[in-house]
Design a protein around this motif. Structure first.
Motif, PDB file in Angstrom:
ATOM      1  N   TYR A  59      -4.999 -64.085 -95.126  1.00  0.00           N
ATOM      2  CA  TYR A  59      -6.137 -63.853 -94.224  1.00  0.00           C
ATOM      3  C   TYR A  59      -7.179 -62.930 -94.844  1.00  0.00           C
ATOM      4  O   TYR A  59      -8.132 -62.539 -94.184  1.00  0.00           O
ATOM      5  CB  TYR A  59      -5.647 -63.302 -92.881  1.00  0.00           C
ATOM      6  N   ARG A  60      -6.990 -62.540 -96.106  1.00  0.00           N
ATOM      7  CA  ARG A  60      -8.018 -61.775 -96.793  1.00  0.00           C
ATOM      8  C   ARG A  60      -9.013 -62.761 -97.395  1.00  0.00           C
ATOM      9  O   ARG A  60      -8.612 -63.767 -97.995  1.00  0.00           O
ATOM     10  CB  ARG A  60      -7.392 -60.884 -97.874  1.00  0.00           C
ATOM     11  N   ASN A  62      -2.039 -61.605 -98.837  1.00  0.00           N
ATOM     12  CA  ASN A  62      -2.392 -61.819 -97.431  1.00  0.00           C
ATOM     13  C   ASN A  62      -3.409 -62.953 -97.407  1.00  0.00           C
ATOM     14  O   ASN A  62      -4.552 -62.780 -97.824  1.00  0.00           O
ATOM     15  CB  ASN A  62      -2.982 -60.535 -96.836  1.00  0.00           C
ATOM     16  N   ASN A  89      -1.445 -61.213 -92.643  1.00  0.00           N
ATOM     17  CA  ASN A  89      -1.614 -60.617 -91.317  1.00  0.00           C
ATOM     18  C   ASN A  89      -3.086 -60.493 -90.986  1.00  0.00           C
ATOM     19  O   ASN A  89      -3.943 -60.528 -91.865  1.00  0.00           O
ATOM     20  CB  ASN A  89      -0.946 -59.239 -91.258  1.00  0.00           C
ATOM     21  N   LEU A  90      -3.341 -60.379 -89.686  1.00  0.00           N
ATOM     22  CA  LEU A  90      -4.711 -60.232 -89.183  1.00  0.00           C
ATOM     23  C   LEU A  90      -4.833 -58.888 -88.467  1.00  0.00           C
ATOM     24  O   LEU A  90      -5.463 -58.789 -87.414  1.00  0.00           O
ATOM     25  CB  LEU A  90      -5.035 -61.347 -88.208  1.00  0.00           C
ATOM     26  N   GLY A  91      -4.212 -57.871 -89.039  1.00  0.00           N
ATOM     27  CA  GLY A  91      -4.248 -56.561 -88.407  1.00  0.00           C
ATOM     28  C   GLY A  91      -3.637 -56.609 -87.026  1.00  0.00           C
ATOM     29  O   GLY A  91      -2.574 -57.205 -86.823  1.00  0.00           O
ATOM     30  N   ALA A  92      -4.337 -56.031 -86.059  1.00  0.00           N
ATOM     31  CA  ALA A  92      -3.818 -55.948 -84.693  1.00  0.00           C
ATOM     32  C   ALA A  92      -3.706 -57.322 -84.028  1.00  0.00           C
ATOM     33  O   ALA A  92      -3.049 -57.459 -83.000  1.00  0.00           O
ATOM     34  CB  ALA A  92      -4.709 -55.032 -83.861  1.00  0.00           C
ATOM     35  N   GLU A  93      -4.359 -58.322 -84.593  1.00  0.00           N
ATOM     36  CA  GLU A  93      -4.311 -59.667 -83.981  1.00  0.00           C
ATOM     37  C   GLU A  93      -3.250 -60.560 -84.620  1.00  0.00           C
ATOM     38  O   GLU A  93      -3.253 -61.770 -84.421  1.00  0.00           O
ATOM     39  CB  GLU A  93      -5.698 -60.329 -84.073  1.00  0.00           C
TER      40      GLU A  93
END
Lengths: 355, 214
Positions: free
Chosen positions: B127-128, B125, B160-164
């Motif tokens: 975005y981590r 990921n 991914n950015l979770g819910a965003e």
């Protein structure tokens, strides 16, 4: 603000500390805050002047913090509830020597060894002393991963500004949950620290870091002077979020994870026509007394939602000066109040108010 | 499709969700499959959380009875060996994060190499925070390989950015994923996304249900 990243709360605290110029971290792993220590172990050795040290115990870690704080460098330690208990003596010494430092408590259920699930039952310890002697910590309570980062940054600034230790009081949920976060920009200490032990180069009198006073008159004076500073903190640094309070008839008071559940309960109750709002303390010392007192003039009662047997409720009652009923909605030992439970207790308050 | 599929990667990269979805996918094809929770790093967010769902769909779940029970015990059940010994079943292995998590795999590696019918996917990921660049992603990848003694066979881009998360956010990582793929000479086997936003060429993932809404 940089591009958002997806972080665990514990990691966000660590990265925010690094971006606040913290290059010294001393700790000892404990669930549920271990990611913070692990992150520091990975990152600090790669940074110029970075020191990561896993101490042999929490007691030694906090005393290492005491030492570095005396040099004026930004320094942090973190732990979870049982480990924070071990650190209390050192925290009192740091407060007694008027040193800035940041202490993170990602709380878990207690007392004793307790469990690894989230809790807010170290409220008394954080806000009413914890260690011995007359002192306070500035205590900040994040309610999102974003706030884990932002309030860590703020904790360093406030600690430096007022020369006192600051605590970030989170809980296991906040530490473990992942959310997108915009990390704060790199900064460093903005205040001069002429008191720091940095070497005199034979050009000035040497500075002394100490909390021992043989003369009670002098010790008393340091206490009074320290409390003048505390008064300034109480005047200037109270932070809270007011949510749907404009027309509220009932006020929930909750911080951290409890406040997030409370917001869901409020949306549900508003749909049913109940005018419920939330005061979310962001600083629990200093406590938002004025906001609660002003709310007491407008609302019919309060509900204190806590992951403890009821600790903050005492501050709520003191702040609202017995003007309104204050009910407790709580779970303990690592359990979290549900939306339904909050609604049910708030409705009890409504029923009571109509009697 | 190989008999064993291992999901490894950086802490919090999405290994557990992918492993569960992968095991369910196999089970829904009526293939015999076991999923093993080989996480000795994190006491929370374990594949055992989804045990009921998995077993209902016919996936055998191998996990320590203590997993996610609040007993913070970094251990594996002896039953884990059935993954390598019983070759009649497909095996999906959910490995703990980073090199620390991959150490636990070491004891099974001689059997895995002997059988030589495995895929080991590197879940990334971008975005981590510790794998935002290609170089960082390679560092973590090599640390894991060194810790467990197995080499990766493919990459899963689970950015991914979770819910965003949005499609644009995922697509913004394609360049980095391609660069990583070229640098380590491994194919990108999947791009994964939560099912509500996944496009046709992505693997749609159902997320583990949260215990409560926050």
């Amino acid at each position: 603000m940089s591009e958002k990243v997806l972080m665990k709360g514990n990691e966000a605290i660590a990265e925010a500390a690094l971006r606040a110029g913290c290059r010294h971290y001393f700790g000892y792993p404990i669930t549920p805050q271990t990611e913070l220590t692990a992150y520091m172990a990975k990152r600090l050795p790669k940074l110029e002047g970075g020191v990561f040290l896993q101490a042999e115990s929490e007691i030694s870690a906090i005393n290492m913090v005491y030492g570095v704080a005396g040099t004026g460098k930004r320094v942090m330690t973190s732990s979870s509830s049982p480990g924070i208990s071990l650190k209390q003596e050192g925290i009192s010494y740091i407060a007694g020597a008027d040193l800035p430092a940041v202490i993170v408590n990602v709380q878990r259920g207690g007392p004793g060894l307790g469990g690894i699930q989230p809790s807010q039952s170290d409220y008394f310890q954080a806000t009413k002393g914890g260690g011995h002697g007359d002192y306070h910590l500035i205590v900040l309570t994040p309610s999102s991963v974003q706030e884990m980062a932002d309030l860590t940054h703020l904790a360093f600034d406030l600690a430096d500004k007022y020369r006192c230790p600051a605590m970030l009081l989170a809980d296991g949920t906040m530490g473990q949950m992942m959310e997108p976060v915009a990390l704060p920009e790199e900064t460093n200490c903005k205040v001069e620290k002429p008191w720091a032990v940095t070497g005199t180069e034979m050009k000035r009198e040497h500075n002394i870091i100490n909390s021992l006073y043989l003369s009670p008159e002098v010790l008393e004076k340091t206490n009074f002077e320290r409390f003048e500073r505390y008064a300034k903190i109480e005047k200037n640094e109270v932070r809270y979020e007011s949510y749907m309070m404009d027309d509220a008839e009932y006020c929930i008071v909750a911080f951290g994870i409890a406040a997030r559940v409370a917001k869901n309960a409020i949306s549900a109750m508003r749909k049913e026509g109940f005018k419920v709002g939330l005061i979310r303390p962001i600083t629990i010392w200093p406590f938002p007394k004025k906001a609660i007192r002003e709310a007491a003039d407008k609302v019919k009662g309060f509900v204190s939602v806590e992951l403890s047997m009821g600790q903050m409720i005492e501050d709520v009652k003191l702040a609202e000066e017995c003007l309104r009923p204050v009910l407790l909605c709580n779970r303990a030992g690592g359990m979290i109040p549900s939306v339904d439970q909050i609604i049910s207790v708030t409705k009890e308050l409504v029923e009571g108010g109509r009697k | 499709m190989k008999r064993m599929t291992l999901f490894c990667g950086h802490y919090g990269s999405g290994k557990t969700n992918l492993a569960i979805n992968y095991a369910l996918m196999l089970a829904r094809k009526n293939l015999p499959v076991a999923l093993a929770d080989i996480d000795i790093v994190n006491p929370y967010f374990r594949s055992k959380d989804s045990k009921d769902l998995l077993e209902k769909e016919g996936v055998k779940v191998i996990a320590l009875p203590f997993a996610n029970s609040s007993v913070d015990l970094p251990a594996l059940p002896s039953e884990t060996y059935s993954l390598v010994e019983d070759r009649s079943r497909y095996a999906v292995l959910d490995i703990g994060g980073d090199d620390r998590g991959a150490y636990a795999l070491g004891r099974f590696v001689p059997y895995i190499l002997e059988e030589n019918d495995y895929d080991m996917f590197y879940v990334v990921n971008f975005y981590r925070p510790l794998t935002t660049t290609v170089d960082e992603a390679i560092t973590v990848m090599r640390e894991i390989e060194n810790a467990c003694g197995l080499s990766f066979t493919g990459i899963i881009n689970n950015s991914n950015l979770g819910a965003e998360t949005t499609l644009e956010k995922i697509e913004a990582t394609y360049e980095r994923a391609k660069e990583l793929s070229l640098a380590v000479n491994l194919p990108i086997v999947y791009v994964s996304a939560e099912k509500s936003i996944a496009k046709e060429d992505m693997v749609a993932i159902s997320l583990q249900k949260r215990p409560f809404e926050i």
